[in-house]
Motif scaffolding. Structure first.
Motif, PDB file in Angstrom:
ATOM      1  N   ASP A 234      10.662  30.749 -34.520  1.00 51.02           N
ATOM      2  CA  ASP A 234       9.748  30.864 -33.371  1.00 51.02           C
ATOM      3  C   ASP A 234       8.881  29.616 -33.242  1.00 51.02           C
ATOM      4  O   ASP A 234       8.689  29.094 -32.140  1.00 51.02           O
ATOM      5  N   ARG A 235       8.366  29.143 -34.372  1.00 50.12           N
ATOM      6  CA  ARG A 235       7.531  27.941 -34.316  1.00 50.12           C
ATOM      7  C   ARG A 235       8.342  26.736 -33.878  1.00 50.12           C
ATOM      8  O   ARG A 235       7.896  25.926 -33.063  1.00 50.12           O
ATOM      9  N   MET A 236       9.571  26.622 -34.442  1.00 47.76           N
ATOM     10  CA  MET A 236      10.410  25.494 -34.083  1.00 47.76           C
ATOM     11  C   MET A 236      10.771  25.519 -32.609  1.00 47.76           C
ATOM     12  O   MET A 236      10.733  24.500 -31.926  1.00 47.76           O
ATOM     13  N   LEU A 237      11.124  26.720 -32.095  1.00 56.27           N
ATOM     14  CA  LEU A 237      11.473  26.823 -30.675  1.00 56.27           C
ATOM     15  C   LEU A 237      10.285  26.493 -29.787  1.00 56.27           C
ATOM     16  O   LEU A 237      10.433  25.839 -28.747  1.00 56.27           O
ATOM     17  N   ALA A 238       9.098  26.962 -30.222  1.00 52.74           N
ATOM     18  CA  ALA A 238       7.899  26.641 -29.444  1.00 52.74           C
ATOM     19  C   ALA A 238       7.629  25.140 -29.464  1.00 52.74           C
ATOM     20  O   ALA A 238       7.289  24.531 -28.443  1.00 52.74           O
ATOM     21  N   THR A 239       7.799  24.545 -30.669  1.00 52.24           N
ATOM     22  CA  THR A 239       7.594  23.095 -30.789  1.00 52.24           C
ATOM     23  C   THR A 239       8.613  22.332 -29.963  1.00 52.24           C
ATOM     24  O   THR A 239       8.288  21.354 -29.282  1.00 52.24           O
ATOM     25  N   GLU A 240       9.858  22.808 -30.030  1.00 55.10           N
ATOM     26  CA  GLU A 240      10.904  22.152 -29.262  1.00 55.10           C
ATOM     27  C   GLU A 240      10.665  22.299 -27.762  1.00 55.10           C
ATOM     28  O   GLU A 240      10.877  21.355 -26.987  1.00 55.10           O
ATOM     29  N   GLU A 241      10.211  23.494 -27.374  1.00 50.95           N
ATOM     30  CA  GLU A 241       9.902  23.710 -25.953  1.00 50.95           C
ATOM     31  C   GLU A 241       8.780  22.788 -25.508  1.00 50.95           C
ATOM     32  O   GLU A 241       8.828  22.189 -24.428  1.00 50.95           O
TER      33      GLU A 241
END
Length: 645
Positions: free
Chosen positions: A142-149
């Motif tokens: 979730d954190r990675m996807l948020a960071t990537e987003e």
């Protein structure tokens, strides 16, 4: 752990028991972590096989203990990672350094991926050797996807900004230094990114107003959160553009100032269109004013001519009307001269004819021009000048024109009975200072910077003038290398115009000065004068003028007739118009020169540019006068050529 008992062997060997390879303390620690749900915590033997499995490992990776214990931990890695032996490399690092951390994609039981934060730590035995590994994995998908987003959003925003070509969009830090630069900024301002990063944004402002403008803009943004302005800005090559600027303060979540967002748009083309529209409006106002100014002297001229026609036998009436007619015609000639001079300045055709002359001579010439207006309005006129004779080196007629235009302006805008002061002094050894002050209607503060603009008087709506006199003053002063300025206390406060000219040559008699020859016509044998003009009234009145001067005259109304009369009349002087039917003045002069070399031929024309004068000289004319011609000039031309004969 979910399962901490003996581990089934996957190769038929004796089942593994963690207690046989881990110390009692380590076994207790492992059992303590068995209930942790947010982290996958498990141990590996020295070969990388899974020895236990906690609740968090089950929740993150979906394997039951009986499915995974005894398996090699590489099961969680993609085939690509296994092919490049990433699991083995990680254990080698732990054996060497005692610890390994990493983030990357790992696999669940169903083959789906999650973003794992991995820590592998060496487990020491009682004798200090390494007996296994502790592996802790956390699901940060979730954190990675948020960071990537966020990264993708920032990337899209960056690409969006970089793709904007018609706006310069960049960021400033809290002190006003540039920290980002888009393609539009590069195109508009001409700087590459590496040339401006870290520089203060005042770089784009004209040096004279740089500090004041940037400080005022920052104050306004800090006060109101944003600000807009328009004005001249600078490109890298020094060229100017008219920029529309929008600047916004940027604050963080705590409300602290992080910097400023600045957007600049090039509106030079729009401003040019606007200025053209304004110029067109001024032109229309000017044409209306021109019509008004020309009608003003025409009205008394028409009435005066009628009075003379009806009072032909009343010499007193004629003498009373004649000076008025002279003043009105002179006023019209002055308007036309200003128009022609302004046209020459605007087209770059105005030239200076410099010579040495006394200050007194130019002052007398200028004052003579405005004396009728002074007397008519009853002004008090004060002249202050140095007692010592001053020699100037400049264009006599142009300097006279500058002073007379300033005086005329003062006369025009000072109510009857006012006071006008002409103050002339030397500002330095080679600099002349001229001041014209009055107690007239004054100039509003907003207008003081615009009074020297072309047609500005006409656009202001005040009567009396074309609005080109002061523009012409500024142009002529600058052609001499000087400066001109104005001060006024405002409406009703009078005005003072100041001119500084580096034209002082010396003190004393001008070098090479000569006495002007004055020859009174009619004392010897009468001279023969031929007047040629297709304007019958103009030709007849000029012939009458020369008759009154004691000359014998003849008149021709076209070029061919002028040639024929000249051949038989044998004139001493010919005053000839250039644009005539049948044969123009140029051709007529060339033909007359074929049989009469000694005759003085003077061109009379409404055109007086350098090209016009060169053409008439090439055709055989001795001089070139511009219509309407002052009678004094006619007499001076006659005297000049008679003195040479």
């Amino acid at each position: 752990m979910v399962e901490a008992a003996s581990l089934p062997a996957d190769d038929g060997r004796e089942p593994l028991d963690p207690s046989r390879i881990l110390s009692p303390a380590a076994v207790n620690y492992v059992q303590l972590l068995a209930s942790v749900e947010d982290y996958a915590i498990f141990t590996l033997d020295l070969e990388g096989r899974i020895m236990d499995w906690n609740l968090g490992a089950h929740k993150i990776k979906s394997y039951m203990p009986e499915e995974i214990i005894g398996q090699h931990f590489s099961i969680f890695y993609s085939q690509e990672d296994r092919d490049r032996k990433l699991p083995e490399m990680e254990l080698e690092i732990v054996l060497e350094k005692g610890r390994f951390t990493d983030e990357g994609w790992r696999l669940r039981k169903d083959g789906s991926r999650f973003w794992a934060s991995v820590t592998i730590t060496a487990i020491p035995a009682d004798d200090g050797s390494i007996c296994g590994f502790l592996k802790i994995t956390r699901d940060l998908t979730d954190r990675m996807l948020a960071t990537e987003e966020l990264r993708q959003t920032e990337e899209r925003f960056r690409l969006l900004l970089e793709s904007v070509w018609d706006h310069a969009i960049f960021m400033l830090d809290a002190e006003g230094h540039i920290i980002s630069w888009n393609e539009g900024a590069r195109r508009l301002k001409g700087y590459e990114e590496h040339e401006v990063l870290g520089k203060h944004f005042s770089l784009f402002y004209p040096p004279v107003t740089r500090a004041e403008q940037t400080a005022a803009l920052l104050r306004l943004v800090l006060k109101d959160g944003r600000a807009e302005s328009e004005g001249w800005r600078l490109r890298k090559d020094g060229s100017k553009f008219w920029g529309q600027v929008s600047m916004t303060a940027v604050h963080d979540a705590k409300g602290e100032l992080r910097g400023f967002a600045k957007v600049t748009r090039d509106l030079t083309e729009r401003r040019n269109v606007q200025r053209l529209e304004e110029a067109n409006q001024r032109k229309n106002a000017f044409l209306a004013t021109l019509a008004h100014e020309l009608r003003n002297p025409l009205a008394p001229i028409l009435v005066g001519v009628d009075v003379i026609l009806r009072s032909a036998d009343d010499l007193g009436a004629v003498r009373r009307v004649a000076p008025m007619l002279h003043r009105q015609v002179t006023q019209m000639a002055h308007l036309i001269d200003d128009l022609l001079d302004m046209s020459r300045v605007e087209t770059g055709k105005a030239t200076l004819v410099k010579s040495q002359f006394t200050l007194d001579s130019v002052l007398e010439s200028a004052i003579e021009t405005i004396m009728p207006g002074l007397e008519e309005r009853g002004h008090e006129f004060v002249v202050r000048k140095p007692q010592q004779e001053i020699i100037l080196e400049a264009d006599h007629s142009r300097i006279s024109q500058v002073i007379s235009n300033l005086l005329s302006n003062a006369v025009k805008y000072t109510p009857p009975g006012g006071r006008i002061v002409l103050d002339v002094s030397t500002a330095s050894a080679d600099t002349l200072r001229v001041s014209v002050s009055d107690n007239g209607i004054g100039i509003a503060p907003a207008m003081q910077d615009r009074v020297f603009e072309l047609f500005e008087q006409a656009s202001s709506g005040s009567g009396g003038g074309l609005g080109i006199g002061l523009t012409l003053v500024k142009a002529l002063v600058e052609m001499h290398g000087g400066t001109v300025g104005v001060t006024s206390a405002g409406v009703g406060g009078g005005s003072e115009f100041r001119v500084v000219l580096p034209v002082v040559a010396s003190y004393g008699q001008p070098t090479g000065a000569k006495e002007t020859s004055h020859v009174e016509p009619g004392k010897s044998a009468p001279l023969r004068v031929l007047v040629a003009d297709d304007g019958k009234n103009a030709a007849d009145i000029l012939a009458m003028f020369w008759q009154l001067e004691g000359m014998e005259t003849a008149v021709a109304y076209d070029g061919l007739q002028a040639v024929e009369i000249a051949e038989t009349f044998k004139p001493d002087f010919i005053f000839m118009d250039l644009g005539m039917p049948n044969m123009d003045g140029y051709e007529a002069a060339r033909r007359i020169r074929m049989f009469s070399r000694g005759v003085v031929i003077v061109a009379l024309s409404g055109w007086g540019e350098d090209e016009d004068r060169k053409r008439s000289a090439y055709s055989g004319f001795d001089d070139h006068l511009v219509k309407p011609t002052n009678p004094e000039i006619l007499r001076e031309v006659m005297a000049k050529f008679r003195a040479k004969s």
